[in-house]
Scaffold this motif. Structure first.
Motif, mmCIF file in Angstrom:
data_model
loop_
_atom_site.group_PDB
_atom_site.id
_atom_site.type_symbol
_atom_site.label_atom_id
_atom_site.label_comp_id
_atom_site.label_asym_id
_atom_site.label_seq_id
_atom_site.Cartn_x
_atom_site.Cartn_y
_atom_site.Cartn_z
ATOM 1 N N ALA A 190 13.887 -28.904 16.369
ATOM 2 C CA ALA A 190 14.365 -29.881 17.660
ATOM 3 C C ALA A 190 14.587 -29.127 18.788
ATOM 4 O O ALA A 190 15.118 -29.557 19.643
ATOM 5 N N ASN A 191 14.160 -27.954 19.062
ATOM 6 C CA ASN A 191 14.065 -27.337 20.142
ATOM 7 C C ASN A 191 12.971 -27.019 21.040
ATOM 8 O O ASN A 191 11.878 -26.935 20.305
ATOM 9 N N PRO A 192 13.001 -27.536 22.252
ATOM 10 C CA PRO A 192 11.670 -27.293 23.086
ATOM 11 C C PRO A 192 11.222 -25.914 23.151
ATOM 12 O O PRO A 192 12.061 -24.912 23.002
ATOM 13 N N SER A 193 9.950 -26.036 23.374
ATOM 14 C CA SER A 193 9.176 -24.702 23.342
ATOM 15 C C SER A 193 9.449 -24.026 24.753
ATOM 16 O O SER A 193 10.021 -24.699 25.867
ATOM 17 N N SER A 194 9.138 -22.764 25.128
ATOM 18 C CA SER A 194 9.589 -22.100 26.307
ATOM 19 C C SER A 194 8.597 -22.962 27.422
ATOM 20 O O SER A 194 9.173 -23.031 28.598
ATOM 21 N N ILE A 220 13.783 -36.263 16.743
ATOM 22 C CA ILE A 220 13.317 -37.667 17.483
ATOM 23 C C ILE A 220 14.192 -37.572 18.486
ATOM 24 O O ILE A 220 13.721 -37.873 19.742
ATOM 25 N N ALA A 221 15.632 -37.439 18.668
ATOM 26 C CA ALA A 221 16.201 -37.601 19.836
ATOM 27 C C ALA A 221 15.931 -36.634 20.886
ATOM 28 O O ALA A 221 15.996 -36.970 21.885
ATOM 29 N N THR A 222 15.909 -35.340 20.480
ATOM 30 C CA THR A 222 15.423 -34.296 21.555
ATOM 31 C C THR A 222 13.957 -34.656 22.077
ATOM 32 O O THR A 222 13.893 -34.597 23.376
ATOM 33 N N HIS A 223 13.054 -35.276 21.242
ATOM 34 C CA HIS A 223 11.938 -35.503 21.548
ATOM 35 C C HIS A 223 12.041 -36.834 22.879
ATOM 36 O O HIS A 223 11.244 -36.691 23.828
ATOM 37 N N GLU A 224 12.920 -37.764 22.341
ATOM 38 C CA GLU A 224 12.867 -38.940 23.443
ATOM 39 C C GLU A 224 13.480 -38.543 24.599
ATOM 40 O O GLU A 224 13.176 -38.945 25.675
ATOM 41 N N ILE A 225 14.572 -37.744 24.419
ATOM 42 C CA ILE A 225 15.298 -37.197 25.726
ATOM 43 C C ILE A 225 14.075 -36.436 26.665
ATOM 44 O O ILE A 225 14.137 -36.441 27.948
ATOM 45 N N GLY A 226 13.319 -35.728 26.030
ATOM 46 C CA GLY A 226 12.233 -35.059 26.703
ATOM 47 C C GLY A 226 11.516 -35.860 27.685
ATOM 48 O O GLY A 226 11.065 -35.601 28.852
ATOM 49 N N HIS A 227 11.167 -37.194 27.222
ATOM 50 C CA HIS A 227 10.342 -38.127 28.213
ATOM 51 C C HIS A 227 11.464 -38.439 29.177
ATOM 52 O O HIS A 227 10.823 -38.389 30.241
ATOM 53 N N GLY A 240 0.092 -31.529 17.116
ATOM 54 C CA GLY A 240 0.397 -31.537 15.674
ATOM 55 C C GLY A 240 1.139 -29.961 15.226
ATOM 56 O O GLY A 240 1.357 -29.883 14.153
ATOM 57 N N ARG A 241 1.619 -29.279 16.398
ATOM 58 C CA ARG A 241 2.514 -27.884 16.241
ATOM 59 C C ARG A 241 3.913 -28.389 16.165
ATOM 60 O O ARG A 241 4.390 -29.176 16.893
ATOM 61 N N CYS A 242 4.593 -28.046 15.010
ATOM 62 C CA CYS A 242 6.044 -28.079 14.759
ATOM 63 C C CYS A 242 6.660 -27.281 15.886
ATOM 64 O O CYS A 242 7.996 -27.740 16.476
ATOM 65 N N THR A 243 6.134 -26.203 16.595
ATOM 66 C CA THR A 243 6.747 -25.571 17.542
ATOM 67 C C THR A 243 7.031 -26.345 19.025
ATOM 68 O O THR A 243 7.852 -25.854 19.675
ATOM 69 N N ASP A 244 6.141 -27.369 19.010
ATOM 70 C CA ASP A 244 5.885 -28.013 20.294
ATOM 71 C C ASP A 244 6.905 -29.289 19.997
ATOM 72 O O ASP A 244 6.513 -30.382 19.269
ATOM 73 N N LEU A 245 8.099 -29.527 20.940
ATOM 74 C CA LEU A 245 8.901 -30.593 20.554
ATOM 75 C C LEU A 245 8.067 -32.062 21.002
ATOM 76 O O LEU A 245 8.278 -32.933 20.204
ATOM 77 N N MET A 246 7.334 -31.934 22.001
ATOM 78 C CA MET A 246 6.676 -33.119 22.504
ATOM 79 C C MET A 246 5.407 -33.455 21.769
ATOM 80 O O MET A 246 4.695 -34.286 21.902
ATOM 81 N N LEU A 297 13.527 -36.402 30.740
ATOM 82 C CA LEU A 297 13.256 -35.122 31.626
ATOM 83 C C LEU A 297 12.113 -34.959 32.160
ATOM 84 O O LEU A 297 12.051 -34.071 32.613
ATOM 85 N N GLY A 298 11.267 -35.982 31.876
ATOM 86 C CA GLY A 298 9.829 -35.631 32.661
ATOM 87 C C GLY A 298 8.713 -35.244 31.698
ATOM 88 O O GLY A 298 7.536 -34.911 32.259
ATOM 89 N N LEU A 299 8.898 -35.050 30.282
ATOM 90 C CA LEU A 299 7.739 -34.662 29.531
ATOM 91 C C LEU A 299 7.095 -35.729 28.827
ATOM 92 O O LEU A 299 7.786 -36.761 28.143
ATOM 93 N N PRO A 300 5.797 -35.708 28.895
ATOM 94 C CA PRO A 300 4.735 -36.672 28.465
ATOM 95 C C PRO A 300 4.654 -36.237 26.861
ATOM 96 O O PRO A 300 4.957 -35.346 26.283
ATOM 97 N N ASP A 301 4.100 -37.191 25.950
ATOM 98 C CA ASP A 301 3.724 -36.910 24.557
ATOM 99 C C ASP A 301 2.560 -35.855 24.769
ATOM 100 O O ASP A 301 1.652 -35.933 25.478
ATOM 101 N N ARG A 302 2.459 -35.046 23.866
ATOM 102 C CA ARG A 302 1.485 -34.023 23.753
ATOM 103 C C ARG A 302 1.192 -33.878 22.313
ATOM 104 O O ARG A 302 1.761 -33.237 21.502
#
Length: 195
Positions: A154-158, A119-126, A136-142, A128-133
């Motif tokens: 909890a790791n962002p994808s490449s 949750i925390a890394t996802h929210e920081i992703g916003h 449904g994949r666990c490999t996609d943080l967003m 850092l400029g990332l929208p929700d996507r």
């Protein structure tokens, strides 16, 4: 004769190594000509002093991002570029601009079993400029809550790492500013004007 040349070369070599060890990586690339156009690392300060039980997890999430991207570095401190609060609602982020905003670590998601570090890394992703996507994949943080509750990645994808590096390298972020991102599983994701 050869030994004296060697002894004269050693101080010059040590001085050169000392200089290179003090030059940040982006500047080192600019000096050596290696890699692409160098850009300065942007430092973002965050204040998690009001994040209650989520303070440590926010520090961990910052370290995940620091280990994942090169154009931005997150450090705890004030004055803060973004603040983290705790409440009983659903986790959400108000993005005021690239690197600026407010994160609410809502307890509702952790009560339902969602992994706090994700949750925390996802929210920081916003921030850092990332929208929700909602892939449904666990490999996609967003992908957020569209991934199963059992997801602990909890790791962002490449692709997400590259996008953040591009955002802080001058690209236009896809996140909408002055909006509140709420990623509830009972909705298709919410994007509402910021409070």
């Amino acid at each position: 004769m050869r030994m004296s040349r060697f002894l004269r070369a050693v101080p010059a070599l040590l001085l050169g190594l000392a200089f290179l060890s003090t030059v940040p990586p982006a500047q080192a690339d600019a000096h050596t000509g290696a890699g692409s156009t160098a850009s300065a690392v942007r430092v973002l300060r965050y204040d998690a002093t009001r994040a209650a039980e989520f303070r440590t997890v926010m520090d961990q999430a910052a370290q995940v991002w620091n280990a994942s991207v090169t154009n931005v570095r997150l450090v705890a401190g004030t004055p803060a570029d973004f603040v983290v609060l705790a409440d009983n609602g659903w986790p959400r982020t108000s993005v005021a601009g690239l690197g600026r905003g407010t994160i609410w670590m809502g307890r509702e998601a952790t009560a339902q079993g969602y992994y706090p570090l994700r949750i925390a890394t996802h929210e920081i992703g916003h921030i850092l400029g990332l929208p929700d996507r909602r892939t449904g994949r666990c490999t996609d943080l967003m992908s957020g809550s569209s991934a199963p509750v059992s997801c602990t990645n909890a790791n962002p994808s490449s692709a997400e790492r590259s996008e953040v590096n591009a955002n802080f390298g001058g690209s236009t972020p896809l996140v909408e500013f002055d909006k509140l991102y709420i990623d509830r599983p009972d909705a298709a994701g919410s994007l509402v004007p910021a409070p």
